[in-house]
Scaffold this motif. Sequence first.
Motif, PDB file in Angstrom:
ATOM      1  N   ASP A  51       0.902  -1.351  -0.039  1.00 63.39           N
ATOM      2  CA  ASP A  51       0.070  -0.013  -0.038  1.00 63.39           C
ATOM      3  C   ASP A  51       0.990   1.299  -0.101  1.00 63.39           C
ATOM      4  N   GLY A  52       2.323   1.208  -0.052  1.00 61.76           N
ATOM      5  CA  GLY A  52       3.014   2.176  -0.260  1.00 61.76           C
ATOM      6  C   GLY A  52       3.372   2.761   1.268  1.00 61.76           C
ATOM      7  N   ASP A  53       3.143   2.281   2.223  1.00 61.24           N
ATOM      8  CA  ASP A  53       3.341   2.823   3.673  1.00 61.24           C
ATOM      9  C   ASP A  53       4.816   2.914   3.992  1.00 61.24           C
ATOM     10  N   ASN A  54       5.443   3.922   4.460  1.00 58.45           N
ATOM     11  CA  ASN A  54       6.839   4.130   4.609  1.00 58.45           C
ATOM     12  C   ASN A  54       7.336   2.915   5.485  1.00 58.45           C
ATOM     13  N   SER A  55       8.377   2.653   5.007  1.00 58.70           N
ATOM     14  CA  SER A  55       9.171   1.221   5.832  1.00 58.70           C
ATOM     15  C   SER A  55      10.646   1.306   5.691  1.00 58.70           C
ATOM     16  N   HIS A  56      11.186   0.809   6.751  1.00 60.13           N
ATOM     17  CA  HIS A  56      12.760   1.106   6.742  1.00 60.13           C
ATOM     18  C   HIS A  56      13.208  -0.344   7.326  1.00 60.13           C
ATOM     19  N   VAL A  57      13.972  -0.654   6.129  1.00 58.93           N
ATOM     20  CA  VAL A  57      14.763  -2.244   6.611  1.00 58.93           C
ATOM     21  C   VAL A  57      16.235  -1.994   6.104  1.00 58.93           C
ATOM     22  N   ALA A  58      16.841  -3.104   6.395  1.00 61.71           N
ATOM     23  CA  ALA A  58      18.004  -3.254   6.322  1.00 61.71           C
ATOM     24  C   ALA A  58      18.509  -4.417   5.187  1.00 61.71           C
ATOM     25  N   PHE A  59      19.430  -3.998   4.324  1.00 59.79           N
ATOM     26  CA  PHE A  59      19.935  -5.052   3.567  1.00 59.79           C
ATOM     27  C   PHE A  59      21.199  -5.409   4.002  1.00 59.79           C
ATOM     28  N   CYS A  60      21.416  -6.643   4.066  1.00 55.20           N
ATOM     29  CA  CYS A  60      22.874  -7.352   4.835  1.00 55.20           C
ATOM     30  C   CYS A  60      23.605  -8.316   3.711  1.00 55.20           C
ATOM     31  N   GLY A  61      24.867  -8.390   3.788  1.00 54.76           N
ATOM     32  CA  GLY A  61      25.599  -9.209   2.784  1.00 54.76           C
ATOM     33  C   GLY A  61      27.191  -9.002   3.071  1.00 54.76           C
ATOM     34  N   ARG A  62      27.834  -9.650   2.291  1.00 53.94           N
ATOM     35  CA  ARG A  62      29.277  -9.679   2.480  1.00 53.94           C
ATOM     36  C   ARG A  62      29.926  -8.683   1.643  1.00 53.94           C
ATOM     37  N   ASN A  63      29.283  -8.276   0.435  1.00 53.15           N
ATOM     38  CA  ASN A  63      29.888  -7.344  -0.299  1.00 53.15           C
ATOM     39  C   ASN A  63      28.988  -5.940  -0.492  1.00 53.15           C
ATOM     40  N   MET A  64      29.605  -4.772  -0.008  1.00 50.89           N
ATOM     41  CA  MET A  64      29.059  -3.487  -0.138  1.00 50.89           C
ATOM     42  C   MET A  64      28.359  -3.044  -1.277  1.00 50.89           C
ATOM     43  N   GLU A  65      29.217  -3.486  -2.408  1.00 54.07           N
ATOM     44  CA  GLU A  65      29.147  -2.993  -3.820  1.00 54.07           C
ATOM     45  C   GLU A  65      27.775  -3.673  -4.413  1.00 54.07           C
ATOM     46  N   THR A  66      27.692  -4.892  -4.136  1.00 52.74           N
ATOM     47  CA  THR A  66      26.292  -5.559  -4.356  1.00 52.74           C
ATOM     48  C   THR A  66      25.226  -5.029  -3.543  1.00 52.74           C
ATOM     49  N   PHE A  74      24.016  -1.951  -5.096  1.00 47.73           N
ATOM     50  CA  PHE A  74      23.448  -2.159  -6.297  1.00 47.73           C
ATOM     51  C   PHE A  74      21.864  -2.656  -6.062  1.00 47.73           C
ATOM     52  N   LEU A  75      21.738  -3.459  -4.746  1.00 47.45           N
ATOM     53  CA  LEU A  75      20.341  -3.922  -4.670  1.00 47.45           C
ATOM     54  C   LEU A  75      19.802  -2.864  -4.105  1.00 47.45           C
ATOM     55  N   LYS A  76      20.151  -1.961  -3.413  1.00 51.79           N
ATOM     56  CA  LYS A  76      19.559  -0.838  -2.502  1.00 51.79           C
ATOM     57  C   LYS A  76      18.969   0.109  -3.896  1.00 51.79           C
ATOM     58  N   LYS A  77      19.794   0.384  -4.803  1.00 55.94           N
ATOM     59  CA  LYS A  77      19.466   1.292  -6.012  1.00 55.94           C
ATOM     60  C   LYS A  77      18.399   0.554  -6.681  1.00 55.94           C
ATOM     61  N   THR A  78      18.166  -0.632  -6.728  1.00 56.43           N
ATOM     62  CA  THR A  78      17.142  -1.500  -7.479  1.00 56.43           C
ATOM     63  C   THR A  78      15.883  -1.407  -6.657  1.00 56.43           C
ATOM     64  N   PHE A  79      15.891  -1.596  -5.179  1.00 58.10           N
ATOM     65  CA  PHE A  79      14.442  -1.677  -4.597  1.00 58.10           C
ATOM     66  C   PHE A  79      14.069  -0.491  -3.868  1.00 58.10           C
ATOM     67  N   GLU A  80      15.038   0.370  -3.634  1.00 57.80           N
ATOM     68  CA  GLU A  80      14.670   1.578  -2.638  1.00 57.80           C
ATOM     69  C   GLU A  80      13.774   2.612  -3.549  1.00 57.80           C
ATOM     70  N   CYS A  81      12.836   2.934  -2.987  1.00 60.41           N
ATOM     71  CA  CYS A  81      11.922   4.117  -3.447  1.00 60.41           C
ATOM     72  C   CYS A  81      11.320   5.145  -2.553  1.00 60.41           C
ATOM     73  N   ASP A  82      10.522   5.880  -2.749  1.00 62.20           N
ATOM     74  CA  ASP A  82      10.314   7.133  -1.876  1.00 62.20           C
ATOM     75  C   ASP A  82       9.343   6.569  -0.462  1.00 62.20           C
ATOM     76  N   TYR A  83       9.072   5.274  -0.441  1.00 57.19           N
ATOM     77  CA  TYR A  83       8.250   4.780   0.772  1.00 57.19           C
ATOM     78  C   TYR A  83       8.893   3.718   1.366  1.00 57.19           C
ATOM     79  N   TYR A  84      10.114   3.126   0.572  1.00 52.44           N
ATOM     80  CA  TYR A  84      10.680   1.994   0.974  1.00 52.44           C
ATOM     81  C   TYR A  84      12.141   2.245   0.984  1.00 52.44           C
TER      82      TYR A  84
END
Length: 347
Positions: A151-166, A169-179
């Motif tokens: 429904d587009g409600d504002n949410s704050h999560v963490a992406f975790c992994g071993r490679n910051m470059e990856t 890239f994942l953040k750029k793909t998924f993040e938007c004005d409410y995620y």
Amino acid sequence: MSVLTFIGAGQMASALTFPVRKNGHEVRLVGTPLDREIIEEAKKSGFHITLKRQLPEGIKYYQIEDVKEALEGCDIVLNGVSSFGLDWFADEMLPILPESAPLISVTKGMLDTEEGDLLPYPFVLEDRLPEGKKLDINAIGGPCTSYELADGDNSHVAFCGRNMETLEFLKKTFECDYYHVSLSTDIVGVECAVAMKNAYALGVTLAVGLAEKRDGKIGAVHYNSQAALFGQSVREMTQLLELIHGGPENIIFGAGDLYVTVFGGRTRKIGTLLGRGLTFEQAMEELSGVTLESIVIATRTARAVRKLAERGVVSLDDYPLLMHVDSIINEGQPVQIPWDKFTFTVK
């Protein structure tokens, strides 16, 4: 534009199609063997029968037998199965995933070892990789319900992994004005924090059932007792994070996820029933057919703490709420919150 293949058409994976499609990326949604009806209806109408939302336009839908076709040329793979589907994913999907595409998982959970360690699921998946195969495995943790994300409600999560470059890239793909997405290479801290909240959400919601029992009214609420149990939960979760060498900053994702879980869902139901006075067996019978990650996580976490206590690494007295939840689940003890064990003195 990136191409993302989502394996698992459950509620959370399907909700994540919303920010990804908003960003203009191609999404291929693959149903597991348990998702056939979801995929069939989505193909016809675009409606998700369990999320109860119209999915974004432009998604391509696949049944599991067509998963290899859905993986061709993809840039990212998302593991959208529940914790109870982890073995299936490891056995059936890991061998066929392309090494060129990073994997990001919404599956929350952890295993305990004979030594009393707690292993987050990304480590478990790494251990289950076929010999010689390399895969960049990442995960999502934090307070985010599928309905509100869709429904587009504002949410704050963490992406975790071993490679910051990856991760970037994942953040750029998924993040938007409410995620909104934070990044961390502390897989243990993020994933264990959000996994252990399931055990403690059960503990907090005992207070809901106790209030209903006391007042003789379904829906009765006493916020003081819930708040006290919430505070004790965060205290014990913080101690557990320190114990397993997770970063203390990640408690915000565990505490936030705990807050969300207390307000609804399967864990609230089992905690409430137990608080009303039902035995564990009676409560499970009433919830027959419902999968409960909280039971599994509480058992595994308590078992790990007990093993560490046997080795003299910790004291069980430092985890009174966890131990009480475990005694209810695995020893048949009645609900009797150990309030006196929560108090402390600071000099």
